[in-house]
Write a protein that holds these residues in place. Structure first.
Motif, PDB file in Angstrom:
ATOM      1  N   ALA A 207       8.363  53.124  28.440  1.00  0.00           N
ATOM      2  CA  ALA A 207       9.164  53.700  29.521  1.00  0.00           C
ATOM      3  C   ALA A 207      10.114  54.516  29.328  1.00  0.00           C
ATOM      4  O   ALA A 207      10.509  55.395  29.849  1.00  0.00           O
ATOM      5  CB  ALA A 207       9.820  52.525  30.479  1.00  0.00           C
TER       6      ALA A 207
ATOM      7  N   VAL B 255      22.610  60.808  34.250  1.00  0.00           N
ATOM      8  CA  VAL B 255      22.762  59.782  34.758  1.00  0.00           C
ATOM      9  C   VAL B 255      21.500  58.795  34.114  1.00  0.00           C
ATOM     10  O   VAL B 255      20.464  59.459  33.526  1.00  0.00           O
ATOM     11  CB  VAL B 255      22.488  59.875  36.436  1.00  0.00           C
ATOM     12  N   GLY B 256      21.669  57.707  34.443  1.00  0.00           N
ATOM     13  CA  GLY B 256      20.466  56.872  34.243  1.00  0.00           C
ATOM     14  C   GLY B 256      19.284  56.716  34.979  1.00  0.00           C
ATOM     15  O   GLY B 256      19.336  57.210  36.127  1.00  0.00           O
ATOM     16  N   TYR B 257      18.144  56.641  34.258  1.00  0.00           N
ATOM     17  CA  TYR B 257      16.881  56.448  35.159  1.00  0.00           C
ATOM     18  C   TYR B 257      16.093  55.038  34.789  1.00  0.00           C
ATOM     19  O   TYR B 257      16.454  54.393  33.839  1.00  0.00           O
ATOM     20  CB  TYR B 257      15.911  57.476  34.997  1.00  0.00           C
ATOM     21  N   GLU B 258      15.481  54.602  35.874  1.00  0.00           N
ATOM     22  CA  GLU B 258      14.742  53.401  35.850  1.00  0.00           C
ATOM     23  C   GLU B 258      13.219  53.568  36.068  1.00  0.00           C
ATOM     24  O   GLU B 258      13.065  54.222  37.200  1.00  0.00           O
ATOM     25  CB  GLU B 258      15.511  52.305  36.788  1.00  0.00           C
ATOM     26  N   TYR B 259      12.460  53.206  35.274  1.00  0.00           N
ATOM     27  CA  TYR B 259      10.911  53.450  35.206  1.00  0.00           C
ATOM     28  C   TYR B 259      10.420  52.310  36.155  1.00  0.00           C
ATOM     29  O   TYR B 259      10.666  51.054  35.576  1.00  0.00           O
ATOM     30  CB  TYR B 259      10.304  53.748  33.981  1.00  0.00           C
TER      31      TYR B 259
ATOM     32  N   ALA C  87      14.192  62.054  41.145  1.00  0.00           N
ATOM     33  CA  ALA C  87      15.056  63.319  40.339  1.00  0.00           C
ATOM     34  C   ALA C  87      14.774  64.289  41.378  1.00  0.00           C
ATOM     35  O   ALA C  87      15.588  65.180  41.578  1.00  0.00           O
ATOM     36  CB  ALA C  87      14.550  63.591  39.212  1.00  0.00           C
TER      37      ALA C  87
ATOM     38  N   PRO D  17       3.476  54.516  39.531  1.00  0.00           N
ATOM     39  CA  PRO D  17       4.847  54.442  38.981  1.00  0.00           C
ATOM     40  C   PRO D  17       5.760  55.325  39.478  1.00  0.00           C
ATOM     41  O   PRO D  17       5.431  56.384  40.210  1.00  0.00           O
ATOM     42  CB  PRO D  17       4.518  55.057  37.246  1.00  0.00           C
ATOM     43  N   THR D  18       7.184  54.958  39.669  1.00  0.00           N
ATOM     44  CA  THR D  18       7.922  55.991  40.205  1.00  0.00           C
ATOM     45  C   THR D  18       9.233  55.918  39.028  1.00  0.00           C
ATOM     46  O   THR D  18       9.345  54.955  38.257  1.00  0.00           O
ATOM     47  CB  THR D  18       8.727  55.332  41.445  1.00  0.00           C
ATOM     48  N   LEU D  19      10.288  56.950  39.218  1.00  0.00           N
ATOM     49  CA  LEU D  19      11.094  57.035  38.352  1.00  0.00           C
ATOM     50  C   LEU D  19      12.541  57.285  39.244  1.00  0.00           C
ATOM     51  O   LEU D  19      12.465  58.331  39.998  1.00  0.00           O
ATOM     52  CB  LEU D  19      11.028  58.198  37.315  1.00  0.00           C
TER      53      LEU D  19
ATOM     54  N   ASP E  86       0.484  57.495  32.289  1.00  0.00           N
ATOM     55  CA  ASP E  86       0.631  57.025  33.773  1.00  0.00           C
ATOM     56  C   ASP E  86       1.665  57.979  34.450  1.00  0.00           C
ATOM     57  O   ASP E  86       1.154  58.445  35.734  1.00  0.00           O
ATOM     58  CB  ASP E  86       1.195  55.619  33.849  1.00  0.00           C
ATOM     59  N   TRP E  87       2.571  58.061  34.249  1.00  0.00           N
ATOM     60  CA  TRP E  87       3.421  58.941  34.921  1.00  0.00           C
ATOM     61  C   TRP E  87       3.072  60.420  34.988  1.00  0.00           C
ATOM     62  O   TRP E  87       3.170  61.146  36.018  1.00  0.00           O
ATOM     63  CB  TRP E  87       5.114  58.937  34.252  1.00  0.00           C
TER      64      TRP E  87
ATOM     65  N   ALA F 223       0.319  60.641  37.597  1.00  0.00           N
ATOM     66  CA  ALA F 223       0.831  60.278  38.911  1.00  0.00           C
ATOM     67  C   ALA F 223       1.309  61.534  39.600  1.00  0.00           C
ATOM     68  O   ALA F 223       1.591  61.430  40.995  1.00  0.00           O
ATOM     69  CB  ALA F 223       1.959  59.213  39.032  1.00  0.00           C
TER      70      ALA F 223
ATOM     71  N   ARG G 210       8.294  66.576  35.366  1.00  0.00           N
ATOM     72  CA  ARG G 210       6.995  65.858  35.000  1.00  0.00           C
ATOM     73  C   ARG G 210       6.248  66.504  34.277  1.00  0.00           C
ATOM     74  O   ARG G 210       5.823  67.649  34.834  1.00  0.00           O
ATOM     75  CB  ARG G 210       6.661  65.189  36.324  1.00  0.00           C
TER      76      ARG G 210
ATOM     77  N   VAL H 298       9.432  58.134  29.279  1.00  0.00           N
ATOM     78  CA  VAL H 298       9.394  58.787  30.583  1.00  0.00           C
ATOM     79  C   VAL H 298      10.783  59.067  31.173  1.00  0.00           C
ATOM     80  O   VAL H 298      11.325  60.284  31.288  1.00  0.00           O
ATOM     81  CB  VAL H 298       8.909  57.765  31.687  1.00  0.00           C
ATOM     82  N   VAL H 299      11.736  58.246  30.636  1.00  0.00           N
ATOM     83  CA  VAL H 299      13.157  58.379  30.986  1.00  0.00           C
ATOM     84  C   VAL H 299      13.743  59.485  30.022  1.00  0.00           C
ATOM     85  O   VAL H 299      14.282  60.421  30.835  1.00  0.00           O
ATOM     86  CB  VAL H 299      13.835  57.213  30.715  1.00  0.00           C
TER      87      VAL H 299
ATOM     88  N   GLN I 183      12.794  62.833  31.426  1.00  0.00           N
ATOM     89  CA  GLN I 183      13.441  63.292  32.623  1.00  0.00           C
ATOM     90  C   GLN I 183      14.467  63.736  32.230  1.00  0.00           C
ATOM     91  O   GLN I 183      15.293  65.098  32.573  1.00  0.00           O
ATOM     92  CB  GLN I 183      13.445  62.387  33.660  1.00  0.00           C
ATOM     93  N   GLN I 184      15.487  62.990  31.349  1.00  0.00           N
ATOM     94  CA  GLN I 184      16.745  63.107  31.075  1.00  0.00           C
ATOM     95  C   GLN I 184      16.819  64.717  30.417  1.00  0.00           C
ATOM     96  O   GLN I 184      17.990  65.516  30.378  1.00  0.00           O
ATOM     97  CB  GLN I 184      17.224  62.070  30.477  1.00  0.00           C
TER      98      GLN I 184
END
Lengths: 309, 309
Positions: A218, B191-195, B115, B202-204, A247-248, A251, A231, A221-222, A225-226
């Protein structure tokens, strides 16, 4: 430069054999003309996806080389258990000590070093050391079909980014030379840096600490984005650490492609199976990929040629 | 595309007045033809360097707008001291509460958001809200001479990267539209992200936590190395938070340029002095810049025009 909608796949991807896999790749390339420029983002894992990762990850081979060099200068370092385990290629002992502890011990060898000095060392190793079974330098132990795919993507105005569990600076040291990918397009596991000012002016030097999380699963993926902010529409990997990234990618709303390299070629490379979880055997990632609609690339069947000249 | 060594500065930088400052800029552009492609890296602070940062940072204005919107939906939120201070524009109260605490309170408004959704909100604000004194949308409160410099650098194959203390995703939401700079070339405070994976896939989503250090001072240098991997040859800023980035750039071996925007134009913008330290008054950054060999840009004297049409 406008592209023909359907270029001849034999010319575009000469090392890919005709068949369902190549058709899926060319279908995506054709469909990608409908993607906005910002959506033309392709991410590639490195170890086992762009270059050979066995019998040892190239970075592990580099670490062993650097430990051996340090021991040559300072023999008592050989007593240190982390270094001793690496010099014996004893991966069970490395696991027993804990991978984090061993990595930190190795990173201490580069503490206080500039980014340029580290890049010179890793580049020298990768260009000057023979892969133990393939008998070519590590920089040539790369998959020719993937180099062709990178070129096809670039000619379609894709941004191509390496997203590796390996060290960012290690991969950067050869990314331009080997893949035509600049330092800014390499996302890996980061080391910390310290900015110092003394009488000679500012310096920026490596710390021995990993910065943030290892770039696997994961976290990939983070980090996409960061650090990139979009995507991807194509993701390629070969192991459990690439699952979330693929997967990300799939999607997303538009045309997309998820590639998984299956190392099933015992003759030309090695036949081995990646498991789905890094620390537990929870199934074959190839099986998971097939169930999830990924495009599984059989190295044995789908690639007419594996290595560059 | 080969470039003439010395293009006509009146055509290249029409909003820059002739004089020593413009000469320094064009001398660097001429000298940059000797730089390797990887060395053609220019970094720009955003607030006060590319766009107007007064009377409020645009991001602070956005935060206040979002707090007001949240209070409109849930009136009891107005009782929360962090939100109350922001809605009163009471920066002394914000400082008293602690900027970290106030930022975290605002980031909670975006917790769990994708995002894309955050980008839409900030883009909507920046394109749809009038700057309070300039009476143009925030996206037009940008410095025309800097837009010309960005174009000149791009035509010389420079990679141009924004290195802002502001939020990465906030700046990215308008970077392409306003500056022609893609999301991947924006380095800010993350900023932080969570997968997450659920039945829909999946979502972020955003967390309410800042990821790593705020991108100011030495952190800018560390982030440039970690995210871009090369030393810039041009750095532009306007405040103490840009000092290390400019010093680091000028300490490189090849041709380089360090620009400091001096906000000395009371008529066309505002006249104010940035101090050298963020939390203490340890001198004028303009004085430090002059002593350090930076090129100080007087908005009043060096820019014939400040705002775009």
């Amino acid at each position: 430069v406008p592209q023909p909608a359907s270029p001849d796949p034999d010319r575009l991807l000469p090392s890919w054999r005709p068949g369902a896999t190549r058709d899926a790749v060319t279908a995506f390339l054709d469909a990608s003309t409908s993607l906005a420029p910002a959506e033309r983002l392709a991410v590639f894992d490195n170890d086992g996806t762009l270059w050979c990762e066995r019998p040892l990850y190239p970075q592990l081979a580099f670490f062993i080389d650097q430990v051996a060099e340090a021991v040559g200068r300072t023999p008592e370092l050989a007593q240190r258990p982390e270094y001793a385990a690496l010099m014996r290629h004893d991966l069970a002992a490395v696991a027993e000590l804990g991978i984090g502890r061993v990595v930190t011990a190795v990173l201490e060898l580069f503490e206080g070093m500039s980014a340029d000095e580290f890049a010179e060392r890793s580049q020298r190793f990768l260009t000057g050391t023979m892969h133990p079974t393939l008998r070519v330098p590590y920089t040539k132990a790369v998959y020719q079909p993937m180099l062709e795919l990178l070129a096809a993507l670039r000619s379609r105005q894709f941004s191509v980014v390496i997203v590796s569990g390996g060290g960012t600076e290690f991969v950067r040291s050869i990314s331009e030379q080997v893949y035509g990918i600049g330092t800014e397009a390499v996302i890996g596991t980061l080391v910390g840096y310290e900015y110092r000012v003394d009488d000679d002016g500012p310096t920026l030097v490596r710390t021995a600490a990993v910065h943030g999380d290892a770039n696997e699963g994961a976290a990939k993926v983070v980090n996409i984005q960061q650090l990139v902010g979009r995507r991807p529409s194509l993701a390629a990997g070969n192991s459990a650490g690439d699952r979330e990234m693929i997967d990300w990618t799939l999607a997303g709303p538009g045309p997309s492609l998820g590639l998984l390299v299956d190392h099933d070629d015992a003759e030309r490379e090695m036949a081995y199976e990646s498991v789905a979880g890094t620390f537990e055997t929870s199934g074959s990632i190839v099986d998971i990929g097939r169930r999830s609609g990924w495009t599984v690339v059989s190295m044995r069947d789908d690639w007419a040629r594996i290595w560059p000249d």
